[in-house]
Design a protein around this motif. Structure first.
Motif, PDB file in Angstrom:
ATOM      1  N   VAL A 174       0.835  -1.203   0.000  1.00 28.71           N
ATOM      2  CA  VAL A 174       0.000   0.000   0.000  1.00 28.71           C
ATOM      3  C   VAL A 174       0.870   1.254   0.000  1.00 28.71           C
ATOM      4  O   VAL A 174       0.592   2.217  -0.725  1.00 28.71           O
ATOM      5  N   PHE A 175       1.941   1.234   0.790  1.00 31.90           N
ATOM      6  CA  PHE A 175       2.842   2.393   0.866  1.00 31.90           C
ATOM      7  C   PHE A 175       3.506   2.677  -0.484  1.00 31.90           C
ATOM      8  O   PHE A 175       3.503   3.825  -0.964  1.00 31.90           O
ATOM      9  N   LEU A 176       4.055   1.646  -1.106  1.00 33.90           N
ATOM     10  CA  LEU A 176       4.752   1.822  -2.381  1.00 33.90           C
ATOM     11  C   LEU A 176       3.795   2.277  -3.486  1.00 33.90           C
ATOM     12  O   LEU A 176       4.094   3.200  -4.245  1.00 33.90           O
ATOM     13  N   ILE A 177       2.643   1.603  -3.549  1.00 34.72           N
ATOM     14  CA  ILE A 177       1.689   1.927  -4.611  1.00 34.72           C
ATOM     15  C   ILE A 177       1.117   3.327  -4.418  1.00 34.72           C
ATOM     16  O   ILE A 177       0.988   4.106  -5.371  1.00 34.72           O
ATOM     17  N   SER A 178       0.773   3.674  -3.172  1.00 34.40           N
ATOM     18  CA  SER A 178       0.219   5.003  -2.891  1.00 34.40           C
ATOM     19  C   SER A 178       1.205   6.106  -3.252  1.00 34.40           C
ATOM     20  O   SER A 178       0.831   7.133  -3.822  1.00 34.40           O
ATOM     21  N   ASN A 179       2.483   5.889  -2.932  1.00 33.71           N
ATOM     22  CA  ASN A 179       3.493   6.906  -3.232  1.00 33.71           C
ATOM     23  C   ASN A 179       3.759   7.031  -4.723  1.00 33.71           C
ATOM     24  O   ASN A 179       4.013   8.134  -5.228  1.00 33.71           O
ATOM     25  N   THR A 180       3.695   5.900  -5.429  1.00 32.22           N
ATOM     26  CA  THR A 180       3.875   5.960  -6.886  1.00 32.22           C
ATOM     27  C   THR A 180       2.720   6.709  -7.531  1.00 32.22           C
ATOM     28  O   THR A 180       2.914   7.550  -8.424  1.00 32.22           O
ATOM     29  N   ILE A 181       1.486   6.410  -7.070  1.00 31.53           N
ATOM     30  CA  ILE A 181       0.314   7.111  -7.592  1.00 31.53           C
ATOM     31  C   ILE A 181       0.367   8.588  -7.218  1.00 31.53           C
ATOM     32  O   ILE A 181      -0.047   9.464  -7.988  1.00 31.53           O
ATOM     33  N   LYS A 182       0.899   8.888  -6.045  1.00 36.68           N
ATOM     34  CA  LYS A 182       1.010  10.274  -5.591  1.00 36.68           C
ATOM     35  C   LYS A 182       1.904  11.079  -6.536  1.00 36.68           C
ATOM     36  O   LYS A 182       1.654  12.269  -6.800  1.00 36.68           O
ATOM     37  N   LEU A 183       2.941  10.412  -7.068  1.00 39.85           N
ATOM     38  CA  LEU A 183       3.812  11.086  -8.040  1.00 39.85           C
ATOM     39  C   LEU A 183       3.034  11.444  -9.302  1.00 39.85           C
ATOM     40  O   LEU A 183       3.225  12.510  -9.887  1.00 39.85           O
ATOM     41  N   ALA A 184       2.151  10.511  -9.701  1.00 37.57           N
ATOM     42  CA  ALA A 184       1.334  10.769 -10.896  1.00 37.57           C
ATOM     43  C   ALA A 184       0.390  11.943 -10.655  1.00 37.57           C
ATOM     44  O   ALA A 184       0.193  12.797 -11.527  1.00 37.57           O
ATOM     45  N   ILE A 185      -0.182  12.003  -9.466  1.00 36.18           N
ATOM     46  CA  ILE A 185      -1.106  13.094  -9.133  1.00 36.18           C
ATOM     47  C   ILE A 185      -0.355  14.416  -8.987  1.00 36.18           C
ATOM     48  O   ILE A 185      -0.848  15.480  -9.368  1.00 36.18           O
ATOM     49  N   TYR A 186       0.861  14.333  -8.438  1.00 33.57           N
ATOM     50  CA  TYR A 186       1.669  15.550  -8.228  1.00 33.57           C
ATOM     51  C   TYR A 186       1.952  16.263  -9.557  1.00 33.57           C
ATOM     52  O   TYR A 186       1.958  17.495  -9.630  1.00 33.57           O
ATOM     53  N   SER A 187       2.143  15.467 -10.613  1.00 31.98           N
ATOM     54  CA  SER A 187       2.422  16.066 -11.914  1.00 31.98           C
ATOM     55  C   SER A 187       1.206  16.797 -12.483  1.00 31.98           C
ATOM     56  O   SER A 187       1.324  17.565 -13.435  1.00 31.98           O
ATOM     57  N   ARG A 188       0.033  16.563 -11.881  1.00 31.67           N
ATOM     58  CA  ARG A 188      -1.206  17.194 -12.369  1.00 31.67           C
ATOM     59  C   ARG A 188      -1.816  18.123 -11.312  1.00 31.67           C
ATOM     60  O   ARG A 188      -2.996  18.427 -11.350  1.00 31.67           O
ATOM     61  N   ARG A 189      -0.979  18.549 -10.350  1.00 28.81           N
ATOM     62  CA  ARG A 189      -1.496  19.375  -9.262  1.00 28.81           C
ATOM     63  C   ARG A 189      -2.075  20.698  -9.762  1.00 28.81           C
ATOM     64  O   ARG A 189      -3.042  21.207  -9.216  1.00 28.81           O
ATOM     65  N   ARG A 190      -1.471  21.264 -10.835  1.00 28.03           N
ATOM     66  CA  ARG A 190      -1.968  22.525 -11.379  1.00 28.03           C
ATOM     67  C   ARG A 190      -3.361  22.333 -11.970  1.00 28.03           C
ATOM     68  O   ARG A 190      -4.247  23.176 -11.796  1.00 28.03           O
ATOM     69  N   GLU A 191      -3.544  21.212 -12.668  1.00 29.06           N
ATOM     70  CA  GLU A 191      -4.844  20.897 -13.266  1.00 29.06           C
ATOM     71  C   GLU A 191      -5.914  20.768 -12.179  1.00 29.06           C
ATOM     72  O   GLU A 191      -7.037  21.252 -12.323  1.00 29.06           O
ATOM     73  N   ILE A 192      -5.569  20.105 -11.055  1.00 28.30           N
ATOM     74  CA  ILE A 192      -6.499  19.935  -9.940  1.00 28.30           C
ATOM     75  C   ILE A 192      -6.859  21.293  -9.328  1.00 28.30           C
ATOM     76  O   ILE A 192      -8.014  21.577  -9.003  1.00 28.30           O
ATOM     77  N   GLY A 193      -5.823  22.153  -9.184  1.00 25.03           N
ATOM     78  CA  GLY A 193      -6.049  23.489  -8.625  1.00 25.03           C
ATOM     79  C   GLY A 193      -6.999  24.311  -9.479  1.00 25.03           C
ATOM     80  O   GLY A 193      -7.885  25.008  -8.948  1.00 25.03           O
ATOM     81  N   ILE A 194      -6.848  24.231 -10.813  1.00 24.00           N
ATOM     82  CA  ILE A 194      -7.734  24.974 -11.722  1.00 24.00           C
ATOM     83  C   ILE A 194      -9.167  24.479 -11.608  1.00 24.00           C
ATOM     84  O   ILE A 194     -10.126  25.267 -11.557  1.00 24.00           O
ATOM     85  N   MET A 195      -9.329  23.143 -11.543  1.00 27.24           N
ATOM     86  CA  MET A 195     -10.663  22.563 -11.430  1.00 27.24           C
ATOM     87  C   MET A 195     -11.332  23.003 -10.128  1.00 27.24           C
ATOM     88  O   MET A 195     -12.528  23.305 -10.098  1.00 27.24           O
ATOM     89  N   LYS A 196     -10.563  23.062  -9.044  1.00 25.88           N
ATOM     90  CA  LYS A 196     -11.105  23.529  -7.766  1.00 25.88           C
ATOM     91  C   LYS A 196     -11.488  25.011  -7.861  1.00 25.88           C
ATOM     92  O   LYS A 196     -12.519  25.429  -7.315  1.00 25.88           O
ATOM     93  N   PHE A 197     -10.660  25.769  -8.569  1.00 26.07           N
ATOM     94  CA  PHE A 197     -10.877  27.217  -8.690  1.00 26.07           C
ATOM     95  C   PHE A 197     -12.181  27.528  -9.427  1.00 26.07           C
ATOM     96  O   PHE A 197     -12.878  28.490  -9.106  1.00 26.07           O
ATOM     97  N   VAL A 198     -12.518  26.717 -10.440  1.00 25.15           N
ATOM     98  CA  VAL A 198     -13.734  26.965 -11.233  1.00 25.15           C
ATOM     99  C   VAL A 198     -14.974  26.327 -10.597  1.00 25.15           C
ATOM    100  O   VAL A 198     -16.059  26.351 -11.182  1.00 25.15           O
ATOM    101  N   GLY A 199     -14.813  25.729  -9.409  1.00 26.25           N
ATOM    102  CA  GLY A 199     -15.980  25.257  -8.664  1.00 26.25           C
ATOM    103  C   GLY A 199     -16.267  23.771  -8.716  1.00 26.25           C
ATOM    104  O   GLY A 199     -17.331  23.329  -8.264  1.00 26.25           O
ATOM    105  N   ALA A 200     -15.332  22.966  -9.238  1.00 26.23           N
ATOM    106  CA  ALA A 200     -15.553  21.512  -9.281  1.00 26.23           C
ATOM    107  C   ALA A 200     -15.537  20.954  -7.855  1.00 26.23           C
ATOM    108  O   ALA A 200     -14.732  21.357  -7.027  1.00 26.23           O
ATOM    109  N   THR A 201     -16.451  20.006  -7.568  1.00 26.06           N
ATOM    110  CA  THR A 201     -16.502  19.391  -6.239  1.00 26.06           C
ATOM    111  C   THR A 201     -15.337  18.402  -6.077  1.00 26.06           C
ATOM    112  O   THR A 201     -14.739  17.947  -7.061  1.00 26.06           O
TER     113      THR A 201
END
Length: 297
Positions: free
Chosen positions: A187-214
């Motif tokens: 779980v630790f290894l897989i979660s951290n690997t997936i976290k790297l994938a999400i980290y590369s898209r942090r700007r995209e997530i921030g924009i979606m939050k900014f425009v009101g996405a739940t």
């Protein structure tokens, strides 16, 4: 509306997998490696348990009968033995059979010990061989047998039985501890690997939050993406485990004919679904947990 939304989640997850193919492959490889190690461990433990069960099934108690009892009393003793809690099966062994087995067990150097004995002066008693459901209850069974009228004595290899019970318990505790440890590491290894994938898209997530996405609107595509990565890794791990174990199984069966191993079909019929479930759950859960930090915008 719900169908269209779910369709959007799936398409968005697939687009993300394609767009981030390198990190997605790295995540899938991580799942494959961890589940492969887990699979090898599970097969090893299954074979150890099978071997221990085979040894335990051979542990027996001998109830020696008094010489003066009648045939009817002998049958009654057999009926009483059958109903004792923990007794799996009983087998009657007469004096002649006991002498024959004893002569087969002693070495050639000591074979002269039986020269003066035959069916007419056989010193060995009739007995019942009692097989147990579980060797851990041997003491209770022996105690019950001793209370039966017509039983002269009870024979058992207590030291061997105690050792087998102790080894069996230690293997189970070791297996459980190692399984928990491997699961936590996975779980630790897989979660951290997936976290790297999400980290590369942090700007995209921030924009979606900014425009009101739940939060859940953002989370679902990532969960599906993680589940797909987990599924791919699980199937890959299953193929690798099956291929490796089949080779080992054939080699061992060719060289060690008396060794009893679980069939390779166990990997495709049982372990496969456990792998798929574990991969999907760990992948989806890892994505969901890894998103918490980035959703706090």
């Amino acid at each position: 509306m719900i169908i269209n939304t779910f369709k959007y989640y799936i398409l968005d997850a697939l687009k993300s997998l394609k767009r981030n193919i390198t990190i997605s492959l790295a995540s899938a490889i991580t799942v494959t490696i961890t589940l492969f190690i887990m699979g090898i461990f599970l097969i090893l433990m299954e074979n150890v348990n099978l071997g221990m069960n085979n040894i335990q099934s051979q542990i027996e108690i001998k109830a020696f009968l008094k010489d003066e009892i009648s045939s009817e009393e002998q049958e009654n003793i057999g009926q009483e033995l059958k109903v004792i809690s923990g007794v799996k099966d009983i087998e009657f062994e007469d004096k002649a059979k006991a002498l024959e087995k004893f002569s087969e067990q002693i070495s050639e150097d000591n074979s002269s010990l039986l020269d003066n004995y035959s069916s007419s002066n056989n010193p060995l008693p009739n007995s019942y061989i009692v097989k147990l459901e579980n060797p851990e209850i041997s003491e209770q069974v022996i105690s019950s047998i001793k209370n039966i009228d017509g039983i002269e004595s009870v024979g058992t290899d207590k030291e061997f039985t105690d050792k087998i019970v102790s080894i069996s318990k230690n293997i189970k505790w070791f297996g459980l501890s190692l399984f928990i440890l491997l699961t936590a590491i996975s779980v630790f290894l897989i979660s951290n690997t997936i976290k790297l994938a999400i980290y590369s898209r942090r700007r995209e997530i921030g924009i979606m939050k900014f425009v009101g996405a739940t939060d859940w609107f953002i989370r679902w595509p990532f969960i599906i993406e993680g589940a797909v990565i987990g599924l791919v890794g699980a199937v890959s791990a299953n193929v690798l485990v099956y291929s490796l174990y089949k080779i080992v199984f054939i080699k061992i069966n060719e060289s060690l004919l008396l060794v009893n191993l679980i069939s390779p079909s166990y990997v495709t019929q049982t372990l496969q679904w456990q792998f798929i479930l574990a991969g999907v759950v760990i992948g989806g859960l890892g994505s969901s947990l890894s998103l918490f930090k980035f959703l706090k915008v």
